[in-house]
Design a protein around this motif. Structure first.
Motif, mmCIF file in Angstrom:
data_model
loop_
_atom_site.group_PDB
_atom_site.id
_atom_site.type_symbol
_atom_site.label_atom_id
_atom_site.label_comp_id
_atom_site.label_asym_id
_atom_site.label_seq_id
_atom_site.Cartn_x
_atom_site.Cartn_y
_atom_site.Cartn_z
ATOM 1 N N TYR A 102 0.854 -1.187 0.000
ATOM 2 C CA TYR A 102 0.000 0.000 0.000
ATOM 3 C C TYR A 102 0.886 1.232 0.000
ATOM 4 O O TYR A 102 1.765 1.375 0.851
ATOM 5 C CB TYR A 102 -0.887 -0.013 1.238
ATOM 6 C CG TYR A 102 -1.986 1.034 1.255
ATOM 7 C CD1 TYR A 102 -3.286 0.708 0.896
ATOM 8 C CD2 TYR A 102 -1.724 2.339 1.648
ATOM 9 C CE1 TYR A 102 -4.300 1.660 0.925
ATOM 10 C CE2 TYR A 102 -2.726 3.295 1.668
ATOM 11 C CZ TYR A 102 -4.014 2.947 1.314
ATOM 12 O OH TYR A 102 -5.015 3.897 1.332
ATOM 13 N N ARG A 148 -2.477 -1.152 -3.929
ATOM 14 C CA ARG A 148 -3.431 -0.056 -3.798
ATOM 15 C C ARG A 148 -2.693 1.211 -3.398
ATOM 16 O O ARG A 148 -1.625 1.163 -2.781
ATOM 17 C CB ARG A 148 -4.507 -0.358 -2.755
ATOM 18 C CG ARG A 148 -5.601 -1.288 -3.222
ATOM 19 C CD ARG A 148 -6.770 -1.290 -2.237
ATOM 20 N NE ARG A 148 -6.330 -1.662 -0.908
ATOM 21 C CZ ARG A 148 -6.898 -1.203 0.209
ATOM 22 N NH1 ARG A 148 -7.898 -0.334 0.150
ATOM 23 N NH2 ARG A 148 -6.467 -1.612 1.394
ATOM 24 N N GLU A 181 -8.685 6.430 -3.004
ATOM 25 C CA GLU A 181 -8.011 5.163 -2.707
ATOM 26 C C GLU A 181 -8.415 4.125 -3.739
ATOM 27 O O GLU A 181 -9.565 4.065 -4.164
ATOM 28 C CB GLU A 181 -8.401 4.671 -1.313
ATOM 29 C CG GLU A 181 -7.700 3.398 -0.884
ATOM 30 C CD GLU A 181 -8.225 2.912 0.457
ATOM 31 O OE1 GLU A 181 -9.445 2.639 0.547
ATOM 32 O OE2 GLU A 181 -7.425 2.813 1.405
ATOM 33 N N GLY A 182 -7.453 3.316 -4.140
ATOM 34 C CA GLY A 182 -7.724 2.224 -5.067
ATOM 35 C C GLY A 182 -6.502 1.909 -5.897
ATOM 36 O O GLY A 182 -5.414 2.443 -5.656
ATOM 37 N N ASP A 183 -6.663 1.035 -6.877
ATOM 38 C CA ASP A 183 -5.554 0.796 -7.796
ATOM 39 C C ASP A 183 -5.498 1.945 -8.799
ATOM 40 O O ASP A 183 -6.342 2.858 -8.794
ATOM 41 C CB ASP A 183 -5.687 -0.563 -8.478
ATOM 42 C CG ASP A 183 -6.970 -0.715 -9.293
ATOM 43 O OD1 ASP A 183 -7.611 0.313 -9.627
ATOM 44 O OD2 ASP A 183 -7.329 -1.861 -9.604
#
Length: 255
Positions: free
Chosen positions: A35, A206, A218-220
């Motif tokens: 992350y 992520r 937030e995310g890929d």
């Protein structure tokens, strides 16, 4: 089957230093996940990691490490954490072997466990030839790798790194990145802050973007692109778009 707890879960985390540094932050990182936590200087990244590490007390909120309430049982939580700040503290008069022996002793590790693990880490990070040299003569890259070995000596389940690649040459940076990838494959959760966005783009499962102490996206990379006008652009372009003036309320999250 019992669901595995998050490696790190933050709920409604707050911290102020006259002004808000972290403002109601919610975050969850899975075991084995890489992350990347991104944000401008002063966005709250380092303050967040310092609270997780137990170096700062939150004003409000909850911190769970591997299912353990870090505020109620800080010692148990810290045993699962490794924290590598941007300026790692080494004892210059110690050799890498002596440093790892010292750190292992702080964790209460037995010599028969710590010794082979220290040897393996030094070999993996290409520090074996320097194992008996004092750290005072080491380059930035060698110091960073020695500190990383110290962070990993007790086999943490959550590894937190604040700008670990700053100032490293290409060879040292590659060794550190390879080691971090190996850790996630072994089930260790890695949370990294960096201003080198190409690193986050290539390594992170992520990405979280923080601004003014709040997680705004937030995310890929594909999900972050969908939130941005720059939908086919690099992470750098997406980051600059999402953190631009008036954009902090745009955010969306992907599980």
């Amino acid at each position: 089957m019992t669901e595995q707890p998050a490696a790190l879960r933050l709920r409604n985390l707050h911290k102020s230093f006259g002004k808000k540094a972290v403002d109601g932050l919610d975050l969850a990182i899975r075991p084995g996940e890489f992350y990347a936590l991104l944000g401008a200087n002063g966005a709250g990244k380092t303050t967040t990691l310092r609270m997780v590490a137990g170096l700062l007390q939150p004003d409000e909120g909850e911190i769970f490490v591997d299912g353990i309430d870090a505020r109620n049982d800080p010692i148990a939580a810290k045993r699962r954490i490794a924290w590598l700040p941007d300026e790692p503290l080494l004892y210059d008069k110690l050799t890498p072997l002596e440093y790892l022996e010292f750190v292992a002793g702080l964790w209460g590790m037995k010599a028969e466990e710590a010794g082979p693990r220290a040897d393996a880490l030094l070999r993996r990070l290409n520090l074996w030839e320097q194992r008996n040299q004092r750290c005072e003569g080491f380059s930035r890259g060698m110091r960073q790798k020695t500190a990383l070995a110290g962070a990993l000596i007790h086999a943490p389940r959550l590894l937190m790194l604040d700008e670990p690649l700053t100032g490293l040459d290409a060879g040292a940076a590659r060794q550190v990145k390879d080691m971090l990838a190996e850790q996630t494959r072994a089930g260790v959760a890695v949370i990294l802050t960096t201003h080198i966005l190409e690193v986050a783009e290539k390594l992170a499962d992520r990405i979280g973007i923080i601004a003014e102490g709040r997680l705004i996206a937030e995310g890929d990379l594909a999900h972050l692109r969908s939130l941005s006008a720059a939908q086919t652009a690099s992470l750098e372009d997406v980051f600059l778009d999402l953190t631009g003036p008036g954009r902090h309320s745009v955010a969306g999250a992907a599980a």
